[in-house]
Design a protein around this motif. Sequence first.
Motif, PDB file in Angstrom:
ATOM      1  N   ASP A 116       0.870  -1.172   0.000  1.00  0.00           N
ATOM      2  CA  ASP A 116       0.000   0.000   0.000  1.00  0.00           C
ATOM      3  C   ASP A 116       0.904   1.218   0.000  1.00  0.00           C
ATOM      4  O   ASP A 116       1.586   1.499   0.983  1.00  0.00           O
ATOM      5  CB  ASP A 116      -0.912  -0.016   1.225  1.00  0.00           C
ATOM      6  CG  ASP A 116      -1.859   1.165   1.276  1.00  0.00           C
ATOM      7  OD1 ASP A 116      -1.863   1.980   0.327  1.00  0.00           O
ATOM      8  OD2 ASP A 116      -2.588   1.269   2.268  1.00  0.00           O
ATOM      9  N   ARG A 117       0.942   1.950  -1.081  1.00  0.00           N
ATOM     10  CA  ARG A 117       1.871   3.071  -1.241  1.00  0.00           C
ATOM     11  C   ARG A 117       1.379   4.350  -0.590  1.00  0.00           C
ATOM     12  O   ARG A 117       2.115   5.313  -0.475  1.00  0.00           O
ATOM     13  CB  ARG A 117       2.132   3.307  -2.719  1.00  0.00           C
ATOM     14  CG  ARG A 117       2.769   2.099  -3.360  1.00  0.00           C
ATOM     15  CD  ARG A 117       2.843   2.249  -4.848  1.00  0.00           C
ATOM     16  NE  ARG A 117       3.248   0.980  -5.417  1.00  0.00           N
ATOM     17  CZ  ARG A 117       3.014   0.626  -6.654  1.00  0.00           C
ATOM     18  NH1 ARG A 117       2.378   1.430  -7.448  1.00  0.00           N
ATOM     19  NH2 ARG A 117       3.409  -0.541  -7.090  1.00  0.00           N
ATOM     20  N   ARG A 118       0.131   4.373  -0.166  1.00  0.00           N
ATOM     21  CA  ARG A 118      -0.436   5.601   0.402  1.00  0.00           C
ATOM     22  C   ARG A 118       0.317   6.108   1.620  1.00  0.00           C
ATOM     23  O   ARG A 118       0.537   7.321   1.736  1.00  0.00           O
ATOM     24  CB  ARG A 118      -1.915   5.408   0.703  1.00  0.00           C
ATOM     25  CG  ARG A 118      -2.750   5.276  -0.578  1.00  0.00           C
ATOM     26  CD  ARG A 118      -4.167   4.960  -0.269  1.00  0.00           C
ATOM     27  NE  ARG A 118      -4.211   3.620   0.316  1.00  0.00           N
ATOM     28  CZ  ARG A 118      -5.320   2.965   0.579  1.00  0.00           C
ATOM     29  NH1 ARG A 118      -6.489   3.517   0.363  1.00  0.00           N
ATOM     30  NH2 ARG A 118      -5.283   1.744   1.075  1.00  0.00           N
ATOM     31  N   PRO A 119       0.737   5.238   2.573  1.00  0.00           N
ATOM     32  CA  PRO A 119       1.490   5.770   3.722  1.00  0.00           C
ATOM     33  C   PRO A 119       2.789   6.459   3.314  1.00  0.00           C
ATOM     34  O   PRO A 119       3.148   7.493   3.877  1.00  0.00           O
ATOM     35  CB  PRO A 119       1.761   4.539   4.587  1.00  0.00           C
ATOM     36  CG  PRO A 119       0.708   3.557   4.207  1.00  0.00           C
ATOM     37  CD  PRO A 119       0.441   3.809   2.749  1.00  0.00           C
ATOM     38  N   ALA A 122       3.381   7.903   0.419  1.00  0.00           N
ATOM     39  CA  ALA A 122       3.009   9.153  -0.246  1.00  0.00           C
ATOM     40  C   ALA A 122       2.638  10.214   0.784  1.00  0.00           C
ATOM     41  O   ALA A 122       3.040  11.367   0.670  1.00  0.00           O
ATOM     42  CB  ALA A 122       1.855   8.914  -1.211  1.00  0.00           C
ATOM     43  N   ALA A 123       1.886   9.825   1.810  1.00  0.00           N
ATOM     44  CA  ALA A 123       1.490  10.769   2.848  1.00  0.00           C
ATOM     45  C   ALA A 123       2.704  11.303   3.609  1.00  0.00           C
ATOM     46  O   ALA A 123       2.714  12.446   4.050  1.00  0.00           O
ATOM     47  CB  ALA A 123       0.511  10.109   3.813  1.00  0.00           C
ATOM     48  N   GLU A 125       5.527  11.783   2.260  1.00  0.00           N
ATOM     49  CA  GLU A 125       6.347  12.443   1.242  1.00  0.00           C
ATOM     50  C   GLU A 125       7.685  11.741   1.020  1.00  0.00           C
ATOM     51  O   GLU A 125       8.735  12.372   0.911  1.00  0.00           O
ATOM     52  CB  GLU A 125       6.545  13.916   1.575  1.00  0.00           C
ATOM     53  CG  GLU A 125       5.241  14.688   1.623  1.00  0.00           C
ATOM     54  CD  GLU A 125       5.418  16.160   1.921  1.00  0.00           C
ATOM     55  OE1 GLU A 125       6.546  16.594   2.245  1.00  0.00           O
ATOM     56  OE2 GLU A 125       4.421  16.875   1.826  1.00  0.00           O
ATOM     57  N   ALA A 169       2.324   0.938   9.205  1.00  0.00           N
ATOM     58  CA  ALA A 169       1.236   0.503   8.331  1.00  0.00           C
ATOM     59  C   ALA A 169       1.151  -1.019   8.248  1.00  0.00           C
ATOM     60  O   ALA A 169       0.471  -1.560   7.373  1.00  0.00           O
ATOM     61  CB  ALA A 169       1.420   1.100   6.939  1.00  0.00           C
TER      62      ALA A 169
END
Length: 67
Positions: free
Chosen positions: A21-24, A26-27, A29, A60
């Motif tokens: 899950d790449r969202r963490p 990305a969040a 940065e 995560a």
Amino acid sequence: MAGSPGPRPPGLQPDRRPRLDRRPLAAAEVNRFVVSTFDTDYVLMPGRLLSRAVEVLLQACHEVRDL
């Protein structure tokens, strides 16, 4: 004659999505480049961001190996 060329090997399934899950990242940065194989996802990033990325991924609930 048009049609499917037959079954694909497991590593070439069109619906295969990375388990990461790449969202963490990305969040947080964290710049990254992800390479996904049949059984592993590799995350490449600048060394200066490594400790932050590991912390974010562990929070995560990802497994981090081979640093």
